[in-house]
Write a protein that holds these residues in place. Structure first.
Motif, mmCIF file in Angstrom:
data_model
loop_
_atom_site.group_PDB
_atom_site.id
_atom_site.type_symbol
_atom_site.label_atom_id
_atom_site.label_comp_id
_atom_site.label_asym_id
_atom_site.label_seq_id
_atom_site.Cartn_x
_atom_site.Cartn_y
_atom_site.Cartn_z
ATOM 1 N N GLY A 1 0.795 -1.225 0.000
ATOM 2 C CA GLY A 1 0.000 0.000 0.000
ATOM 3 C C GLY A 1 0.821 1.265 0.000
ATOM 4 N N LEU A 2 2.063 1.187 -0.530
ATOM 5 C CA LEU A 2 2.968 2.324 -0.510
ATOM 6 C C LEU A 2 3.435 2.666 -1.923
ATOM 7 C CD1 LEU A 2 5.194 1.171 2.497
ATOM 8 C CD2 LEU A 2 3.291 2.813 2.574
ATOM 9 N N ALA A 3 4.007 3.845 -2.076
ATOM 10 C CA ALA A 3 4.515 4.278 -3.379
ATOM 11 C C ALA A 3 5.703 5.212 -3.174
ATOM 12 C CB ALA A 3 3.428 4.998 -4.177
ATOM 13 N N TRP A 4 6.651 5.149 -4.108
ATOM 14 C CA TRP A 4 7.753 6.110 -4.138
ATOM 15 C C TRP A 4 7.258 7.431 -4.729
ATOM 16 C CZ3 TRP A 4 11.999 5.585 -1.549
ATOM 17 C CH2 TRP A 4 12.627 4.332 -1.371
ATOM 18 N N VAL A 5 7.654 8.541 -4.125
ATOM 19 C CA VAL A 5 7.318 9.865 -4.649
ATOM 20 C C VAL A 5 8.560 10.749 -4.539
ATOM 21 C CG1 VAL A 5 5.892 11.928 -4.359
ATOM 22 C CG2 VAL A 5 4.880 9.670 -4.035
ATOM 23 N N LEU A 6 8.886 11.447 -5.617
ATOM 24 C CA LEU A 6 10.013 12.375 -5.597
ATOM 25 C C LEU A 6 9.637 13.623 -4.808
ATOM 26 C CD1 LEU A 6 12.882 12.964 -6.672
ATOM 27 C CD2 LEU A 6 11.801 14.058 -8.648
ATOM 28 N N ALA A 7 10.488 13.989 -3.843
ATOM 29 C CA ALA A 7 10.229 15.159 -3.009
ATOM 30 C C ALA A 7 11.071 16.359 -3.417
ATOM 31 C CB ALA A 7 10.482 14.831 -1.538
ATOM 32 N N LYS A 8 12.367 16.119 -3.743
ATOM 33 C CA LYS A 8 13.277 17.200 -4.115
ATOM 34 C C LYS A 8 14.260 16.691 -5.167
ATOM 35 C CE LYS A 8 13.330 19.430 0.471
ATOM 36 N NZ LYS A 8 14.198 19.930 1.562
ATOM 37 N N MET A 9 14.768 17.628 -5.948
ATOM 38 C CA MET A 9 15.731 17.249 -6.977
ATOM 39 C C MET A 9 16.627 18.438 -7.298
ATOM 40 S SD MET A 9 14.963 15.842 -10.848
ATOM 41 C CE MET A 9 14.034 17.310 -11.348
ATOM 42 N N ARG A 10 17.903 18.167 -7.519
ATOM 43 C CA ARG A 10 18.840 19.170 -8.042
ATOM 44 C C ARG A 10 19.664 18.506 -9.138
ATOM 45 N NH1 ARG A 10 21.932 22.458 -3.840
ATOM 46 N NH2 ARG A 10 20.199 23.899 -4.272
ATOM 47 N N ILE A 11 19.703 19.123 -10.321
ATOM 48 C CA ILE A 11 20.502 18.623 -11.432
ATOM 49 C C ILE A 11 21.473 19.717 -11.856
ATOM 50 C CG2 ILE A 11 20.492 17.514 -13.697
ATOM 51 C CD1 ILE A 11 17.597 16.861 -13.358
ATOM 52 N N LEU A 12 22.738 19.352 -12.026
ATOM 53 C CA LEU A 12 23.769 20.272 -12.489
ATOM 54 C C LEU A 12 24.222 19.824 -13.875
ATOM 55 C CD1 LEU A 12 25.893 20.543 -9.217
ATOM 56 C CD2 LEU A 12 23.969 21.977 -9.940
ATOM 57 N N PHE A 13 24.182 20.743 -14.827
ATOM 58 C CA PHE A 13 24.486 20.440 -16.223
ATOM 59 C C PHE A 13 25.824 21.069 -16.620
ATOM 60 C CE2 PHE A 13 19.875 20.681 -15.741
ATOM 61 C CZ PHE A 13 19.444 19.501 -16.314
ATOM 62 N N GLN A 14 26.788 20.235 -16.970
ATOM 63 C CA GLN A 14 28.034 20.724 -17.548
ATOM 64 C C GLN A 14 27.866 20.954 -19.042
ATOM 65 O OE1 GLN A 14 30.714 21.597 -15.702
ATOM 66 N NE2 GLN A 14 29.411 21.092 -13.945
ATOM 67 N N ARG A 15 27.228 19.995 -19.701
ATOM 68 C CA ARG A 15 26.862 20.155 -21.106
ATOM 69 C C ARG A 15 25.726 19.208 -21.431
ATOM 70 N NH1 ARG A 15 28.102 16.564 -25.113
ATOM 71 N NH2 ARG A 15 29.501 14.830 -24.605
ATOM 72 N N PHE A 16 25.006 19.517 -22.511
ATOM 73 C CA PHE A 16 23.909 18.688 -22.967
ATOM 74 C C PHE A 16 24.362 17.889 -24.185
ATOM 75 C CE2 PHE A 16 21.741 21.815 -20.460
ATOM 76 C CZ PHE A 16 20.615 21.173 -19.958
ATOM 77 N N PRO A 17 24.249 16.554 -24.159
ATOM 78 C CA PRO A 17 24.691 15.744 -25.300
ATOM 79 C C PRO A 17 23.804 15.910 -26.522
ATOM 80 C CG PRO A 17 23.670 14.377 -23.617
ATOM 81 C CD PRO A 17 23.798 15.741 -23.029
ATOM 82 N N ILE B 1 -0.693 12.743 -15.924
ATOM 83 C CA ILE B 1 -0.867 11.977 -14.693
ATOM 84 C C ILE B 1 -0.090 10.667 -14.765
ATOM 85 C CG2 ILE B 1 -2.562 10.908 -13.160
ATOM 86 C CD1 ILE B 1 -2.747 13.961 -13.324
ATOM 87 N N ASP B 2 0.610 10.335 -13.677
ATOM 88 C CA ASP B 2 1.384 9.093 -13.663
ATOM 89 C C ASP B 2 0.670 8.019 -12.851
ATOM 90 O OD1 ASP B 2 1.862 9.657 -10.962
ATOM 91 O OD2 ASP B 2 3.913 10.350 -11.296
ATOM 92 N N GLN B 3 1.365 6.910 -12.590
ATOM 93 C CA GLN B 3 0.742 5.772 -11.919
ATOM 94 C C GLN B 3 0.393 6.065 -10.465
ATOM 95 O OE1 GLN B 3 3.722 2.844 -12.596
ATOM 96 N NE2 GLN B 3 5.239 3.807 -11.268
ATOM 97 N N ASN B 4 0.931 7.144 -9.901
ATOM 98 C CA ASN B 4 0.550 7.553 -8.552
ATOM 99 C C ASN B 4 -0.683 8.451 -8.533
ATOM 100 O OD1 ASN B 4 2.608 6.153 -7.164
ATOM 101 N ND2 ASN B 4 4.077 7.788 -7.583
ATOM 102 N N GLN B 5 -1.287 8.631 -9.707
ATOM 103 C CA GLN B 5 -2.529 9.405 -9.843
ATOM 104 C C GLN B 5 -2.349 10.888 -9.542
ATOM 105 O OE1 GLN B 5 -5.213 7.810 -11.203
ATOM 106 N NE2 GLN B 5 -3.784 6.087 -11.310
ATOM 107 N N HIS B 6 -1.150 11.410 -9.810
ATOM 108 C CA HIS B 6 -0.933 12.848 -9.699
ATOM 109 C C HIS B 6 0.002 13.285 -10.826
ATOM 110 C CE1 HIS B 6 2.467 11.779 -6.615
ATOM 111 N NE2 HIS B 6 2.919 11.696 -7.843
ATOM 112 N N VAL B 7 0.224 14.590 -10.939
ATOM 113 C CA VAL B 7 1.057 15.113 -12.019
ATOM 114 C C VAL B 7 2.476 14.555 -11.878
ATOM 115 C CG1 VAL B 7 2.001 17.185 -13.114
ATOM 116 C CG2 VAL B 7 -0.320 17.218 -12.164
ATOM 117 N N ASN B 8 2.981 13.978 -12.954
ATOM 118 C CA ASN B 8 4.320 13.404 -12.935
ATOM 119 C C ASN B 8 5.364 14.488 -12.712
ATOM 120 O OD1 ASN B 8 6.900 12.583 -14.805
ATOM 121 N ND2 ASN B 8 6.047 10.840 -13.698
ATOM 122 N N ASN B 9 6.420 14.142 -11.964
ATOM 123 C CA ASN B 9 7.420 15.147 -11.611
ATOM 124 C C ASN B 9 8.107 15.768 -12.829
ATOM 125 O OD1 ASN B 9 10.116 13.517 -12.045
ATOM 126 N ND2 ASN B 9 8.813 12.161 -10.838
#
Length: 249
Positions: free
Chosen positions: A52-68, A167-175
């Motif tokens: 009865g549980l699900a993974w949910v993303l709470a915070k994220m930081r991405i650092l980009f040196q370059r885009f391939p 909407i994703d499988q957690n029934q909310h807006v996908n991150n």
């Protein structure tokens, strides 16, 4: 086993207007690798759903040196780092074919009760995955984004009607959709230059049928760092905050 590596090849359908991979595609790589690694460790989506549980993303930081570019072969490594209060930290390192690290990220995940829609304690079978001597892809994993002051200096940005496709499988807006929203809000406020950093903090669930409004403000008065707020139109409830940091063109 606590470190997982996957290979990706940049497809043309993942390119932006600059002919380089979109930030959204990078986030999809990360989500795919994290999900596959969690499944291999016995704590994947299906395993949690049985309780009865699900993974949910709470915070994220991405650092980009370059885009391939299209056709580049990439190696994405991910691993558990730590548990901080109710958050499970997972880091990422994306390297090109030469082995050069081009993108790094830190993510914080929580466990959500599917029925209660409340954050639960990290189960013990997940807690034991944290390493004794953690390795950090991003030194500063303390992600904080200030609120935008409600004054005339802020820029009222675009609004986003939420459809079934959002909407994703957690029934909310996908991150990853909030990455779309943040970049659209940044572009509409006149940002320029390559994206160097993207931060996201999720505060509440966006649902199908919502209209998510946005506001943008310069952080500390600089044009290179923007703060974005996304809130439910009508109630004003804030759903997410973002920071986009832009380099010189």
């Amino acid at each position: 086993m606590l470190t997982h590596t996957e290979q990706f090849t940049v497809r043309r359908t993942e390119l932006g207007t600059d002919f380089r991979v979109r930030a959204q595609a990078v986030c999809n790589y990360m989500e795919e690798a994290a999900g596959n690694h969690a499944a291999a460790l016995g704590v994947g989506v299906e395993h949690l759903a049985a309780d009865g549980l699900a993974w949910v993303l709470a915070k994220m930081r991405i650092l980009f040196q370059r885009f391939p570019e299209a056709g580049e072969r990439l190696s994405l490594e991910t691993w558990p780092v730590s548990i901080e209060r109710l958050q499970f930290r997972r880091d990422f390192s994306l390297c090109d074919a030469k082995g050069e690290e081009i993108i790094t990220a830190v993510t914080q995940w929580v466990v959500l009760g599917i029925a209660s829609r409340r954050i639960e304690r990290i189960p013990q079978n997940i807690a034991h995955l944290r390493p004794e001597n953690p390795r950090y892809a991003v030194a500063d994993g303390d992600i904080r984004i200030p609120a935008i002051p409600d004054d005339p200096t802020r820029h009222a940005g675009p609004a986003f009607p939420i459809r079934l496709a959002d909407i994703d499988q957690n029934q909310h807006v996908n991150n990853v959709r909030y990455v779309d929203f943040a970049l659209e809000a940044a572009y509409s406020s006149g940002s320029a230059g390559p994206l160097r950093q993207l931060d996201l903090i999720f505060r509440a669930e966006g649902l199908r049928g919502d209209i998510i409004a946005s506001a943008t403000d310069r952080e500390n008065g600089t044009p290179h760092s923007l703060i974005h707020s996304f809130y439910r139109q009508g109630t004003g409830q804030e759903l997410a905050r973002a920071r986009t940091v832009w380099g010189e063109a």
